[in-house]
Design an enzyme around this catalytic site. Structure first.
Site, short mmCIF file in Angstrom:
data_model
loop_
_atom_site.label_atom_id
_atom_site.label_comp_id
_atom_site.label_asym_id
_atom_site.label_seq_id
_atom_site.Cartn_x
_atom_site.Cartn_y
_atom_site.Cartn_z
N CYS A 252 -17.25 3.18 -26.01
CA CYS A 252 -18.58 3.90 -26.10
C CYS A 252 -19.15 3.92 -24.68
O CYS A 252 -20.13 3.30 -24.31
CB CYS A 252 -19.65 2.77 -26.82
SG CYS A 252 -18.81 2.26 -28.28
N GLY B 70 0.77 -1.07 0.17
CA GLY B 70 0.05 -0.10 -0.03
C GLY B 70 0.90 1.30 -0.03
O GLY B 70 0.13 2.50 0.30
N GLY C 174 3.64 -3.24 -4.27
CA GLY C 174 3.25 -3.72 -5.25
C GLY C 174 3.51 -2.11 -6.30
O GLY C 174 4.23 -2.07 -7.15
C1 LIG Z 1 -2.86 -5.23 -3.23
C2 LIG Z 1 -2.10 -6.00 -2.23
C3 LIG Z 1 -0.74 -5.45 -1.95
C4 LIG Z 1 -0.01 -4.43 -2.76
O1 LIG Z 1 -0.56 -3.18 -2.78
P1 LIG Z 1 0.19 -1.91 -3.35
O2 LIG Z 1 -0.82 -0.54 -3.05
O3 LIG Z 1 0.14 -2.20 -4.97
O4 LIG Z 1 1.36 -1.83 -2.68
C5 LIG Z 1 -0.17 -6.16 -1.10
N1 LIG Z 1 -0.82 -7.01 -0.43
C6 LIG Z 1 -1.98 -7.42 -0.39
C7 LIG Z 1 -2.40 -8.56 0.51
C8 LIG Z 1 -2.68 -6.82 -1.42
O5 LIG Z 1 -3.79 -7.22 -1.46
#
Ligand SMILES: *Cc1c(COP(=O)(O)O)cnc(C)c1O
Length: 460
Positions: free
Chosen positions: A386, A269, A313
């Site tokens: 569309c 996150g 991520g």
């Molecule tokens: C989506 C997710 C992440 C990565 O989140 P980011 O915002 O891309 O860093 C990590 N752990 C879990 C369990 C997730 O669902």
């Protein structure tokens, strides 16, 4: 005019050359468009690697300072191709997957099973079996029924004397973070995880009940506790609150059973900049705060420090990616307040980036094939679907002479662009093109109409 970096929110390798055209890691966007077509996702490999290293180094350093270790898992759902999995694996990251498909791609990239995790609130038996076959390092269980299902599958799969499957239990801490703020509640109203709030009649929380249930099954080995509080987090204080609550649960489990689990995962996150004025989370700062929060909580609770893991991520692949489009129709519209909004249509849209339509996500864009002396205008970048909600960038200043044939790039689309792409209107999904030291190469090819027809197997 000399070459100058475009700066935040663009990848560090994005530079406007003296001739006005932009280069990504040394490759001219006009060459990228000519070679690969548009729209195309363009990923700066060196920047992905640098961000992966930055997170790993920051957390290793901060955790060593408080006296523990850490594993960094790249959350593959942000963007997973074999090459991307290789890059992050090369940089010492592990990979989190959230489906059988993600698991298969990570394995095909050569990431060892032991360095993979499998998430999901509704994993199928096939997905769990695939994870057991691959010997994944951890399965993050998300419900009480999954604990029992997994134990039964292990029994069937490995026989009663087989090695136990390594398991983490995903809990919801009541901390919800995202954007600039976090909120903290006792109860949970979401599909993921097991709540820390006391059960009915003040009994055990679902989270504690699930941990006890894992311990009851000899087929499972309880590695630790997992918490993911949200995405695009720019206020780090939510991580500290979550860390305290997870460590308190760990202490409660020890009190009840004598078992002290080794590991705590605080999820992903980590927020990035999507717009020029935004300030992303700094890995060194967030690593220090998280490590300190965990150390403080462990001391207050009188428990030894756990090993940590985290799952960034977006922070790894978001900023290194951009989407390259060709401008088509340009339409000025006079608004009620007298202003003019110029609708700039591009050759993709909500099928290659659903986030603006899905979450109202904001992005930044620029004309990258040339510079212009004409004064900027208020523009809205829209796609070719569309659907009037098919907006790519709600509001951005573009040159007043923006016109068909210009190349337009949208910044920071590396995460959740290709991975959330669809075939709406039967558009073919764009390729993922890597740029590395002046060279470009295709990681995932552009879909073709033949691909679409290959799936459409019945003519009547
Ligand atoms: C989506 C997710 C992440 C990565 O989140 P980011 O915002 O891309 O860093 C990590 N752990 C879990 C369990 C997730 O669902």
């Amino acid at each position: 005019m000399t070459a100058e970096p475009l700066g935040v929110p663009w990848s560090s390798g994005v530079v406007r050359g003296a001739d006005g055209a932009v280069r990504v890691a040394g490759v001219d966007v006009r060459d990228l468009a000519a070679t690969h077509g548009t729209p195309a996702y363009v990923v700066d490999e060196a920047d992905v690697r640098a961000r992966a290293r930055a997170y790993r180094t920051a957390f290793e350093t901060a955790c060593a300072q408080v006296g523990t270790g850490v594993d960094v898992y790249y959350a593959g759902k942000a963007l997973l191709t074999r090459a991307v999995a290789r890059w992050v694996h090369d940089e010492g990251l592990r990979v989190d997957t959230a489906s059988g498909g993600e698991l298969a791609v990570a394995l095909a990239a050569g990431v060892p099973g032991a360095h993979l995790g499998l998430h999901g609130n509704n994993k199928s038996d096939d997905e769990l079996r695939a994870a057991l076959d691959a010997g994944v390092g951890r399965i993050i269980v998300d419900s009480l029924v999954e604990v029992d299902r997994l134990a039964a599958l292990v029994r069937e799969h490995r026989g009663p004397a087989g090695a136990p499957a390594p398991v983490m239990v995903r809990v919801t801490t009541g901390v919800h973070a995202g954007g600039h703020e976090f909120i903290s509640t006792a109860h949970e109203d979401q599909k993921f995880g097991l709540s820390l709030a006391a059960g009915p009649d003040g009994g055990d929380s679902p989270a504690l009940a699930a941990l006890l249930r894992v311990l009851d099954h000899p087929e499972l080995h309880l590695l630790g506790i997992h918490s993911h509080i949200g995405s695009q987090i720019l206020d780090p204080s939510g991580f500290a609150v979550a860390a305290h609550r997870v460590l308190a649960l760990r202490a409660a489990l020890r009190e009840r059973t004598g078992v002290l689990v080794d590991e705590v995962d605080l999820g992903g996150g980590y927020g990035i900049a999507y717009l020029p004025h935004e300030v992303p989370l700094d890995p060194d700062r967030i690593a220090k705060e998280v490590a300190q929060a965990v150390a403080d909580a462990a001391r207050e609770l009188g428990t030894p420090l756990p090993r940590l893991s985290i799952e960034p991520g977006r922070a790894i692949v978001g900023p290194p990616g951009l989407t390259l489009y060709t401008v088509g129709t340009v339409k000025p519209v006079r608004l009620d307040d007298g202003r003019v909004r110029t609708y700039v249509s591009v050759d993709g849209g909500m099928s290659d980036n659903i986030r603006p339509a899905l979450y109202g996500a904001q992005y930044h864009a620029a004309i990258v094939s040339r510079v212009s002396d004409v004064a900027p205008v208020l523009a809205r970048v829209v796609g070719k679907h569309c659907e009037s909600g098919d907006i790519v960038v709600h509001e951005v200043q573009l040159p007043g002479d923006v016109r068909a044939g210009d190349l337009l790039a949208v910044a920071a689309t590396g995460a959740y662009g290709r991975s959330m792409a669809s075939n709406y209107n039967l558009l073919t999904r764009p390729p993922v093109v890597a740029v590395t030291a002046g060279e470009s190469r295709v990681l995932v090819r552009r879909e073709t109409v033949e691909d679409l027809l290959a799936l459409d197997v019945a003519a009547t």
